[in-house]
Design an enzyme around this catalytic site. Structure first.
Site, mmCIF file in Angstrom:
data_model
loop_
_atom_site.group_PDB
_atom_site.id
_atom_site.type_symbol
_atom_site.label_atom_id
_atom_site.label_comp_id
_atom_site.label_asym_id
_atom_site.label_seq_id
_atom_site.Cartn_x
_atom_site.Cartn_y
_atom_site.Cartn_z
ATOM 1 N N LYS A 14 0.836 -1.219 0.000
ATOM 2 C CA LYS A 14 0.000 0.000 0.000
ATOM 3 C C LYS A 14 0.862 1.256 0.000
ATOM 4 O O LYS A 14 0.616 2.183 -0.771
ATOM 5 C CB LYS A 14 -0.911 0.026 1.241
ATOM 6 C CG LYS A 14 -1.842 -1.151 1.378
ATOM 7 C CD LYS A 14 -2.735 -1.017 2.608
ATOM 8 C CE LYS A 14 -1.995 -1.021 3.928
ATOM 9 N NZ LYS A 14 -1.286 -2.287 4.235
ATOM 10 N N ARG A 89 -9.905 0.909 8.251
ATOM 11 C CA ARG A 89 -9.494 -0.433 8.637
ATOM 12 C C ARG A 89 -10.554 -1.145 9.448
ATOM 13 O O ARG A 89 -10.342 -2.293 9.870
ATOM 14 C CB ARG A 89 -8.242 -0.351 9.499
ATOM 15 C CG ARG A 89 -6.985 -0.445 8.695
ATOM 16 C CD ARG A 89 -5.933 -0.015 9.639
ATOM 17 N NE ARG A 89 -4.791 -0.848 9.709
ATOM 18 C CZ ARG A 89 -3.625 -0.471 9.184
ATOM 19 N NH1 ARG A 89 -3.512 0.584 8.462
ATOM 20 N NH2 ARG A 89 -2.587 -1.212 9.372
ATOM 21 N N ARG A 123 11.692 -5.452 5.427
ATOM 22 C CA ARG A 123 11.482 -4.044 5.063
ATOM 23 C C ARG A 123 12.433 -3.110 5.812
ATOM 24 O O ARG A 123 12.687 -3.275 6.993
ATOM 25 C CB ARG A 123 10.044 -3.631 5.379
ATOM 26 C CG ARG A 123 9.844 -2.109 5.189
ATOM 27 C CD ARG A 123 8.402 -1.718 5.204
ATOM 28 N NE ARG A 123 7.708 -2.257 6.343
ATOM 29 C CZ ARG A 123 6.387 -2.315 6.415
ATOM 30 N NH1 ARG A 123 5.639 -1.874 5.424
ATOM 31 N NH2 ARG A 123 5.821 -2.809 7.485
ATOM 32 N N ARG A 153 11.223 -0.744 11.121
ATOM 33 C CA ARG A 153 10.104 -0.295 11.943
ATOM 34 C C ARG A 153 9.982 -1.145 13.203
ATOM 35 O O ARG A 153 10.147 -2.349 13.153
ATOM 36 C CB ARG A 153 8.807 -0.390 11.128
ATOM 37 C CG ARG A 153 8.299 0.946 10.665
ATOM 38 C CD ARG A 153 7.196 0.799 9.657
ATOM 39 N NE ARG A 153 6.012 0.078 10.152
ATOM 40 C CZ ARG A 153 4.895 -0.093 9.448
ATOM 41 N NH1 ARG A 153 4.816 0.407 8.221
ATOM 42 N NH2 ARG A 153 3.881 -0.746 9.945
ATOM 43 N N ARG A 164 -0.460 -8.449 13.681
ATOM 44 C CA ARG A 164 -1.014 -7.495 12.713
ATOM 45 C C ARG A 164 -1.802 -8.233 11.624
ATOM 46 O O ARG A 164 -2.860 -7.767 11.190
ATOM 47 C CB ARG A 164 0.104 -6.663 12.092
ATOM 48 C CG ARG A 164 0.597 -5.563 13.034
ATOM 49 C CD ARG A 164 1.952 -5.024 12.649
ATOM 50 N NE ARG A 164 2.011 -4.467 11.312
ATOM 51 C CZ ARG A 164 3.134 -4.311 10.624
ATOM 52 N NH1 ARG A 164 4.294 -4.667 11.141
ATOM 53 N NH2 ARG A 164 3.092 -3.781 9.428
HETATM 54 P P1 AP5 Z 1 4.901 -1.585 1.916
HETATM 55 O O1 AP5 Z 1 4.582 -0.807 0.698
HETATM 56 O O2 AP5 Z 1 5.636 -0.886 3.001
HETATM 57 O O3 AP5 Z 1 3.593 -2.322 2.479
HETATM 58 P P2 AP5 Z 1 2.291 -1.750 3.203
HETATM 59 O O4 AP5 Z 1 1.108 -2.375 2.549
HETATM 60 O O5 AP5 Z 1 2.337 -0.265 3.275
HETATM 61 O O6 AP5 Z 1 2.450 -2.440 4.619
HETATM 62 P P3 AP5 Z 1 2.441 -1.826 6.091
HETATM 63 O O7 AP5 Z 1 3.175 -2.785 6.964
HETATM 64 O O8 AP5 Z 1 2.865 -0.396 6.100
HETATM 65 O O9 AP5 Z 1 0.937 -1.905 6.415
HETATM 66 P P4 AP5 Z 1 0.311 -1.855 7.779
HETATM 67 O O10 AP5 Z 1 -1.084 -1.743 7.363
HETATM 68 O O11 AP5 Z 1 0.603 -2.986 8.678
HETATM 69 O O12 AP5 Z 1 1.031 -0.638 8.547
HETATM 70 P P5 AP5 Z 1 0.574 0.860 8.800
HETATM 71 O O13 AP5 Z 1 1.779 1.690 8.796
HETATM 72 O O14 AP5 Z 1 -0.547 1.218 7.912
HETATM 73 O O15 AP5 Z 1 5.746 -2.867 1.445
HETATM 74 C C1 AP5 Z 1 6.200 -3.841 2.379
HETATM 75 C C2 AP5 Z 1 7.545 -4.445 1.937
HETATM 76 O O16 AP5 Z 1 7.368 -5.164 0.713
HETATM 77 C C3 AP5 Z 1 8.650 -3.417 1.633
HETATM 78 O O17 AP5 Z 1 9.872 -3.965 2.003
HETATM 79 C C4 AP5 Z 1 8.571 -3.225 0.119
HETATM 80 O O18 AP5 Z 1 9.819 -2.833 -0.433
HETATM 81 C C5 AP5 Z 1 8.179 -4.630 -0.328
HETATM 82 N N1 AP5 Z 1 7.356 -4.624 -1.565
HETATM 83 C C6 AP5 Z 1 6.345 -3.767 -1.899
HETATM 84 N N2 AP5 Z 1 5.809 -4.094 -3.089
HETATM 85 C C7 AP5 Z 1 6.476 -5.196 -3.518
HETATM 86 C C8 AP5 Z 1 6.375 -6.010 -4.707
HETATM 87 N N3 AP5 Z 1 5.466 -5.779 -5.677
HETATM 88 N N4 AP5 Z 1 7.215 -7.062 -4.825
HETATM 89 C C9 AP5 Z 1 8.146 -7.332 -3.842
HETATM 90 N N5 AP5 Z 1 8.308 -6.601 -2.735
HETATM 91 C C10 AP5 Z 1 7.467 -5.536 -2.552
HETATM 92 O O19 AP5 Z 1 0.011 0.776 10.279
HETATM 93 C C11 AP5 Z 1 0.866 0.570 11.378
HETATM 94 C C12 AP5 Z 1 0.070 0.588 12.675
HETATM 95 O O20 AP5 Z 1 -0.543 1.876 12.852
HETATM 96 C C13 AP5 Z 1 -1.093 -0.403 12.758
HETATM 97 O O21 AP5 Z 1 -0.674 -1.672 13.192
HETATM 98 C C14 AP5 Z 1 -2.019 0.299 13.765
HETATM 99 O O22 AP5 Z 1 -1.555 0.117 15.066
HETATM 100 C C15 AP5 Z 1 -1.845 1.770 13.402
HETATM 101 N N6 AP5 Z 1 -2.833 2.216 12.399
HETATM 102 C C16 AP5 Z 1 -2.557 2.724 11.155
HETATM 103 N N7 AP5 Z 1 -3.697 3.028 10.501
HETATM 104 C C17 AP5 Z 1 -4.718 2.734 11.351
HETATM 105 C C18 AP5 Z 1 -6.141 2.813 11.258
HETATM 106 N N8 AP5 Z 1 -6.740 3.266 10.146
HETATM 107 N N9 AP5 Z 1 -6.873 2.417 12.320
HETATM 108 C C19 AP5 Z 1 -6.277 1.972 13.460
HETATM 109 N N10 AP5 Z 1 -4.953 1.854 13.611
HETATM 110 C C20 AP5 Z 1 -4.172 2.232 12.568
HETATM 111 MG MG MG Z 2 2.538 1.153 4.815
#
Ligand code: AP5
Ligand code: MG
Ligand code: ZN
Length: 208
Positions: A14, A89, A123, A153, A164
């Site tokens: 994402k 979410r 990552r 992270r 998660r």
């Molecule tokens: P990346 O693009 O970083 O993946 P992502 O989908 O953004 O994954 P996240 O871990 O950021 O999602 P998340 O939902 O757990 O975390 P968030 O920060 O939103 O890619 C991942 C890896 O894969 C990288 O190494 C990249 O290089 C690689 N990659 C990408 N595309 C690829 C491809 N095509 N092929 C190969 N490799 C690839 O949330 C964190 C925390 O914040 C949550 O746990 C929660 O506590 C809180 N939070 C955030 N939003 C909310 C909400 N709306 N409600 C409640 N709590 C929330």
């Molecule tokens: Mg992300």
């Protein structure tokens, strides 16, 4: 005007894809995860409340996150649209968003579960520009865009990652049905190269 949501499990891509598509469409990327991490590192009241949830891999309470998004989508740079990365979410968040603004497209990035752990545990993030990389492609630990020293992270440790993924299945996956029922959902195969996934998303959002 194009309000887009990127949906998908942790590690689906994402953040990676919303950064690219945001530049292409000249609309901002709104990542609730990035906003929360900034709040935690600045020790704001929101950050202090959110930290324990994030460290445990749990969702931050809906009220906190809805307030954050409400203020953000109200800003000037969002008037031509935006990409929401990591919000909504929960069904409660989706209902709150529907009351705030129109949603034009929901892009569901689909990646098999067994791929996700490998992606997330490898990552590395740039502290300066927010770009995400993988150790396998950036073993020198330097950001390809700005040269920043990459870090891992806090919540990317294996134990937390598993929680998660569980939280995603229980609380976020129902949104696939939610948006499909409203005719807004497009699913793209996220288990392809970054470039091919970008092309699939571009087609999905242009098909309006
Ligand atoms: P990346 O693009 O970083 O993946 P992502 O989908 O953004 O994954 P996240 O871990 O950021 O999602 P998340 O939902 O757990 O975390 P968030 O920060 O939103 O890619 C991942 C890896 O894969 C990288 O190494 C990249 O290089 C690689 N990659 C990408 N595309 C690829 C491809 N095509 N092929 C190969 N490799 C690839 O949330 C964190 C925390 O914040 C949550 O746990 C929660 O506590 C809180 N939070 C955030 N939003 C909310 C909400 N709306 N409600 C409640 N709590 C929330
Ligand atoms: Mg992300
Ligand atoms: Zn950088």
């Amino acid at each position: 005007m194009m309000n887009i949501i990127f949906l998908g499990p942790p590690g689906a891509g994402k953040g990676t894809q919303s950064q690219i598509v945001s530049q292409r469409l000249s609309i901002p990327q709104i990542s609730t995860g990035d906003m929360l991490r900034a709040a935690v590192s600045q020790k704001t009241p929101t950050g202090l409340k959110a930290k324990a949830y994030m460290d445990a891999g749990e969702l931050v309470p809906d009220e906190i996150i809805i307030d954050l998004v409400r203020e953000r989508v109200d800003e000037d740079d969002c008037r031509n649209g935006f990409i929401l990365d990591g919000f909504p979410r929960t069904v409660a968040q989706a209902d709150a968003l529907a009351a705030l603004c129109a949603v034009d497209r929901v892009v569901n990035i689909d990646v098999p579960q067994e791929r996700l752990v490998a992606r997330i545990s490898g990552r590395r993030m740039c502290p300066d520009c927010g770009a995400a990389y993988h150790v396998s492609t950036h073993p020198d630990g330097r950001c390809g865009k700005c040269g920043g020293a990459l870090y891992q992270r806090e919540d990317d440790r294996e134990e937390t990652v598993r929680n998660r993924l569980r939280v995603y299945e229980e609380q976020t996956q129902p949104l696939i049905e939610y948006y499909a029922a409203r005719g807004l959902l497009v699913t793209v195969n996220g288990d392809e190269s970054i470039e091919r996934v970008t092309e699939a998303i571009a087609q999905a959002v242009e098909r309006t």
